[in-house]
Design a protein around this motif. Structure first.
Motif, short mmCIF file in Angstrom:
data_model
loop_
_atom_site.label_atom_id
_atom_site.label_comp_id
_atom_site.label_asym_id
_atom_site.label_seq_id
_atom_site.Cartn_x
_atom_site.Cartn_y
_atom_site.Cartn_z
N GLN A 9 -26.60 48.78 102.18
CA GLN A 9 -27.53 48.06 103.33
C GLN A 9 -27.97 48.93 104.49
O GLN A 9 -27.09 49.72 105.01
N GLU A 10 -29.26 48.94 104.52
CA GLU A 10 -29.75 49.83 105.80
C GLU A 10 -30.26 48.73 106.66
O GLU A 10 -30.31 47.22 106.49
N SER A 11 -30.60 49.13 107.97
CA SER A 11 -30.74 47.92 109.15
C SER A 11 -32.00 46.95 108.70
O SER A 11 -31.94 46.01 109.21
N ASP A 12 -32.98 47.72 108.30
CA ASP A 12 -34.17 46.70 107.84
C ASP A 12 -33.77 45.67 106.62
O ASP A 12 -34.36 44.53 106.61
N GLU A 13 -32.77 46.14 105.60
CA GLU A 13 -32.37 45.00 104.82
C GLU A 13 -31.71 44.14 105.38
O GLU A 13 -31.50 43.08 104.90
N VAL A 83 -29.19 46.34 116.11
CA VAL A 83 -29.39 47.47 116.95
C VAL A 83 -28.09 48.08 117.67
O VAL A 83 -27.74 49.39 117.57
N ILE A 84 -27.52 47.01 118.20
CA ILE A 84 -26.11 47.51 118.77
C ILE A 84 -24.98 47.71 117.77
O ILE A 84 -24.44 48.85 118.18
N ASN A 85 -25.05 47.27 116.63
CA ASN A 85 -23.94 47.67 115.74
C ASN A 85 -24.55 48.97 115.13
O ASN A 85 -23.70 49.91 114.95
N LEU A 86 -25.70 49.24 115.05
CA LEU A 86 -26.13 50.60 114.51
C LEU A 86 -25.78 51.68 115.46
O LEU A 86 -25.31 52.74 115.19
N LEU A 87 -26.10 51.36 116.65
CA LEU A 87 -25.75 52.40 117.68
C LEU A 87 -24.25 52.67 117.78
O LEU A 87 -23.73 53.89 117.95
N SER A 88 -23.43 51.54 117.52
CA SER A 88 -21.91 51.78 117.76
C SER A 88 -21.65 52.56 116.46
O SER A 88 -20.81 53.35 116.69
N TRP A 89 -22.17 52.42 115.37
CA TRP A 89 -21.94 53.37 113.97
C TRP A 89 -22.34 54.70 114.32
O TRP A 89 -21.55 55.61 114.18
N MET A 90 -23.63 55.10 114.75
CA MET A 90 -24.25 56.16 115.11
C MET A 90 -23.17 57.13 115.95
O MET A 90 -22.88 58.40 115.82
N PHE A 91 -22.83 56.52 117.04
CA PHE A 91 -22.23 57.14 118.17
C PHE A 91 -20.78 56.76 118.37
O PHE A 91 -19.97 57.16 119.03
N ASN A 92 -20.34 56.34 117.14
CA ASN A 92 -18.75 56.09 117.10
C ASN A 92 -18.21 55.18 118.28
O ASN A 92 -17.14 55.56 118.87
N TRP A 93 -19.03 54.26 118.77
CA TRP A 93 -18.52 53.51 119.90
C TRP A 93 -17.23 52.76 119.42
O TRP A 93 -17.24 52.24 118.23
N GLY A 94 -16.41 52.10 120.36
CA GLY A 94 -15.15 51.48 119.82
C GLY A 94 -15.30 50.11 119.67
O GLY A 94 -14.31 49.25 119.67
N PHE A 95 -16.47 49.48 119.81
CA PHE A 95 -16.78 48.10 119.89
C PHE A 95 -18.03 47.86 118.59
O PHE A 95 -18.91 48.46 118.52
N TRP A 96 -17.68 46.56 118.33
CA TRP A 96 -18.85 45.97 117.12
C TRP A 96 -19.13 44.63 117.70
O TRP A 96 -17.98 43.87 118.25
N ILE A 97 -20.11 44.16 117.31
CA ILE A 97 -20.57 42.85 117.64
C ILE A 97 -20.76 41.97 116.17
O ILE A 97 -21.60 42.42 115.69
#
Length: 98
Positions: A9-13, A83-97
């Protein structure tokens, strides 16, 4: 927590899948059966249930608010979530929505 998008799954998918889920919910399909279809396609059961539930919740809120386009509102919300989850994945942030 899983820091990757579901298999294949990609973000557009995901955006397109969110539209399909919302349409199915609007047509009266059972949320559990929609989540099961996601699980059958490779999603984690908790992620699938959360994804469907969050779309359903937002659609109900938009319906109760009574203003604006229901589809447009959930698409905006779903896009922000992606967008928030993609950024969390890209920058290894510690939170997911979910």
């Amino acid at each position: 927590m899983n820091q990757e998008l579901p298999p294949g799954q990609e973000s557009d998918e995901i955006q397109g899948l969110a539209e399909v889920v919302a349409k199915s919910l609007a047509e009266g399909e059972d949320p559990q059966s929609i989540a099961q279809k996601l699980v059958d396609s490779g999603w984690d059961a908790d992620e699938a249930t959360s994804f469907v539930g969050s779309i359903q919740h937002h659609m109900l809120e938009a319906q109760n608010a009574g203003g604006g386009s229901e589809v447009q509102g959930w698409m905006l919300w779903g896009g922000g979530l992606i967008v928030i989850n993609l950024l969390s994945w890209m920058f290894n942030w510690g939170f997911w929505i979910y």
